[in-house]
Enzyme design. Sequence first.
Site, short mmCIF file in Angstrom:
data_model
loop_
_atom_site.label_atom_id
_atom_site.label_comp_id
_atom_site.label_asym_id
_atom_site.label_seq_id
_atom_site.Cartn_x
_atom_site.Cartn_y
_atom_site.Cartn_z
N LYS A 98 0.87 -1.18 0.00
CA LYS A 98 0.00 0.00 0.00
C LYS A 98 0.90 1.22 0.00
CE LYS A 98 -4.12 -1.93 2.05
NZ LYS A 98 -3.67 -3.32 1.72
N ASP A 134 -1.39 -2.20 -4.29
CA ASP A 134 -2.79 -2.25 -3.89
C ASP A 134 -3.48 -0.93 -4.26
OD1 ASP A 134 -2.55 -4.77 -2.82
OD2 ASP A 134 -2.65 -4.14 -0.74
N GLN A 163 -10.45 -1.28 -8.96
CA GLN A 163 -11.63 -1.55 -8.13
C GLN A 163 -12.90 -1.38 -8.97
OE1 GLN A 163 -9.97 1.62 -6.01
NE2 GLN A 163 -9.85 0.55 -4.07
N ARG A 184 -4.75 -6.88 -10.91
CA ARG A 184 -5.72 -7.55 -10.01
C ARG A 184 -7.03 -6.74 -10.01
NH1 ARG A 184 -4.23 -6.75 -4.22
NH2 ARG A 184 -2.53 -8.16 -4.68
N LYS A 187 -13.55 -5.90 -6.08
CA LYS A 187 -14.78 -5.10 -6.06
C LYS A 187 -14.53 -3.72 -5.46
CE LYS A 187 -17.98 -8.99 -6.08
NZ LYS A 187 -19.07 -9.73 -5.41
N GLY A 188 -13.66 -3.64 -4.43
CA GLY A 188 -13.36 -2.36 -3.79
C GLY A 188 -13.79 -2.38 -2.33
N ALA A 189 -12.92 -1.90 -1.43
CA ALA A 189 -13.15 -2.10 0.01
C ALA A 189 -13.22 -0.80 0.80
CB ALA A 189 -12.03 -2.96 0.57
N ARG A 288 -11.68 -3.53 7.54
CA ARG A 288 -12.25 -3.72 6.19
C ARG A 288 -12.81 -5.13 6.04
NH1 ARG A 288 -7.98 -0.47 4.94
NH2 ARG A 288 -6.62 -2.14 4.29
N ARG A 289 -12.17 -6.12 6.68
CA ARG A 289 -12.70 -7.50 6.61
C ARG A 289 -14.03 -7.59 7.36
NH1 ARG A 289 -8.65 -6.82 3.98
NH2 ARG A 289 -10.34 -6.18 2.62
C1 LIG Z 1 -6.57 -10.91 -3.21
C2 LIG Z 1 -7.38 -9.71 -2.85
C3 LIG Z 1 -6.77 -8.47 -2.81
C4 LIG Z 1 -7.53 -7.33 -2.52
N1 LIG Z 1 -6.95 -6.11 -2.65
C5 LIG Z 1 -7.72 -5.00 -2.54
C6 LIG Z 1 -7.21 -3.70 -2.83
O1 LIG Z 1 -6.03 -3.51 -3.19
N2 LIG Z 1 -8.05 -2.63 -2.72
C7 LIG Z 1 -9.38 -2.77 -2.35
O2 LIG Z 1 -10.10 -1.77 -2.30
N3 LIG Z 1 -9.87 -3.99 -2.05
C8 LIG Z 1 -9.09 -5.09 -2.13
N4 LIG Z 1 -9.64 -6.32 -1.86
C9 LIG Z 1 -10.96 -6.43 -1.20
C10 LIG Z 1 -12.10 -6.38 -2.21
O3 LIG Z 1 -12.23 -5.08 -2.73
C11 LIG Z 1 -13.44 -6.81 -1.57
O4 LIG Z 1 -13.78 -5.93 -0.54
C12 LIG Z 1 -13.46 -8.23 -1.02
O5 LIG Z 1 -12.73 -9.10 -1.83
C13 LIG Z 1 -14.91 -8.76 -0.91
O6 LIG Z 1 -15.48 -8.86 -2.19
P1 LIG Z 1 -15.73 -10.26 -2.97
O7 LIG Z 1 -15.31 -10.05 -4.37
O8 LIG Z 1 -15.07 -11.35 -2.27
O9 LIG Z 1 -17.30 -10.40 -3.04
P2 LIG Z 1 -18.47 -10.33 -1.97
O10 LIG Z 1 -19.70 -10.31 -2.78
O11 LIG Z 1 -18.22 -9.22 -1.00
O12 LIG Z 1 -18.32 -11.69 -1.19
C14 LIG Z 1 -18.59 -12.95 -1.77
C15 LIG Z 1 -18.53 -14.00 -0.69
O13 LIG Z 1 -17.20 -14.10 -0.20
C16 LIG Z 1 -17.18 -14.27 1.20
N5 LIG Z 1 -16.55 -13.09 1.83
C17 LIG Z 1 -16.22 -11.93 1.23
N6 LIG Z 1 -15.61 -11.09 2.10
C18 LIG Z 1 -15.57 -11.75 3.28
C19 LIG Z 1 -15.05 -11.43 4.56
N7 LIG Z 1 -14.44 -10.27 4.81
N8 LIG Z 1 -15.16 -12.36 5.54
C20 LIG Z 1 -15.76 -13.55 5.32
N9 LIG Z 1 -16.26 -13.92 4.11
C21 LIG Z 1 -16.17 -13.03 3.10
C22 LIG Z 1 -18.61 -14.42 1.61
O14 LIG Z 1 -18.92 -15.78 1.57
C23 LIG Z 1 -19.35 -13.66 0.54
O15 LIG Z 1 -20.69 -14.08 0.41
C24 LIG Z 1 -8.90 -7.46 -2.18
C25 LIG Z 1 -9.51 -8.72 -2.22
C26 LIG Z 1 -8.79 -9.83 -2.57
C27 LIG Z 1 -9.48 -11.15 -2.64
#
Ligand SMILES: Cc1cc2nc3c(=O)[nH]c(=O)nc-3n(C[C@H](O)[C@H](O)[C@H](O)COP(=O)(O)OP(=O)(O)OC[C@H]3O[C@@H](n4cnc5c(N)ncnc54)[C@H](O)[C@@H]3O)c2cc1C
Length: 308
Positions: A98, A134, A163, A184, A187-189, A288-289
């Site tokens: 980051k 990131d 994102q 990569r 979706k965006g966090a 964020r998690r």
């Molecule tokens: C490898 C990786 C790198 C990332 N890097 C960035 C980044 O640089 N910048 C950024 O903004 N975001 C980053 N993210 C986070 C991302 O933006 C999402 O917020 C996150 O991945 C949740 O979205 P999803 O695509 O898993 O779908 P969602 O629709 O949110 O989730 C799908 C399913 O996955 C499971 N799940 C998802 N999140 C969680 C959780 N926290 N705890 C438990 N179960 C969960 C659940 O079963 C959920 O129903 C990253 C994610 C990944 C996987």
Amino acid sequence: MLGPVILAASRSDRLRRVVSAAPVTKPVVNRFIPGESVDQIVPIIVDATSKGLELTMDVVGEDITTPEQAAAARDAYLELIEHLKALDLGTRAEMSVKLSMFGQALEGGHELALANVRPVVEAAAAIGTTVTLDAEDHTTLDSMFAIHEELRKDFPQTGCVIQAYLFRTEDDARRLAAAGSRVRLVKGAYKEPASVAHQEKPEIDKAYIRVLRVLMEGDGYPMVGSHDPRIVEIAQELARRAGRKPGDFEFQMLYGIRSEEHLRLAREGHRMRVYTAYGTDWYGYFMRRLAEKPANLLFFLRSVLTKN
Ligand SMILES: Cc1cc2nc3c(=O)[nH]c(=O)nc-3n(C[C@H](O)[C@H](O)[C@H](O)COP(=O)(O)OP(=O)(O)OC[C@H]3O[C@@H](n4cnc5c(N)ncnc54)[C@H](O)[C@@H]3O)c2cc1C
């Protein structure tokens, strides 16, 4: 509804102090951040790679306030790379960074972040691996993309993150795909305003698929960062239609989330990279998690209430 509230709370210094100090927090935090030091994380790396998984390593920390902290962040990555050298894993273990942690938000931050990240990218290349930048909140992205472009002049394997929730992302994807970049898609966090980002999940999911198609049909290397079973299925179909074989793209998921799925995809012959965070400054990453899945917050609160 809870997600934005948790993300707002993640900016509170007071809450950071309370949550970080509470002993009951630790077991919940460990699910997502399985170590605080390099020595604790090395066995996790060895175990994951022995199961056919690949890793991208994140030393947690962000929102630093002094150039000294930014230099310490750089040194923490250099220390990690020294340990990876001994394990000889090549691209099976790369780094995620980051830029905020490298000083991007300080005075002269763009140059400072570039100066701090460059030695990390050089050291990674020297052991046969690479670094991915990131994506943080939308105000930081022009600087991140400029640093990415600059680093790619000498290290073309340097990756970056886009994102799907941001309106700008489809254009960014076209540019990066045409340039043959490792990208990569997530979706965006972060908590973003309606002026720059989709707010509703169905819109974000549709945008994700549109952008993923651009990446799969382009000249770069797509990294599908999602735990969403529908996205995983659609990614395989889009890759097939674009003539990509399993090694021509990869899946990425976070440590501690859908771990069985990591192993299943690896067994099917896909490259499956697990984003593995470690370190002591885990508050922002942890919040964020929690925000992504309110059930995590309930689990967390239950453990706080039952232990008191
Ligand atoms: C490898 C990786 C790198 C990332 N890097 C960035 C980044 O640089 N910048 C950024 O903004 N975001 C980053 N993210 C986070 C991302 O933006 C999402 O917020 C996150 O991945 C949740 O979205 P999803 O695509 O898993 O779908 P969602 O629709 O949110 O989730 C799908 C399913 O996955 C499971 N799940 C998802 N999140 C969680 C959780 N926290 N705890 C438990 N179960 C969960 C659940 O079963 C959920 O129903 C990253 C994610 C990944 C996987």
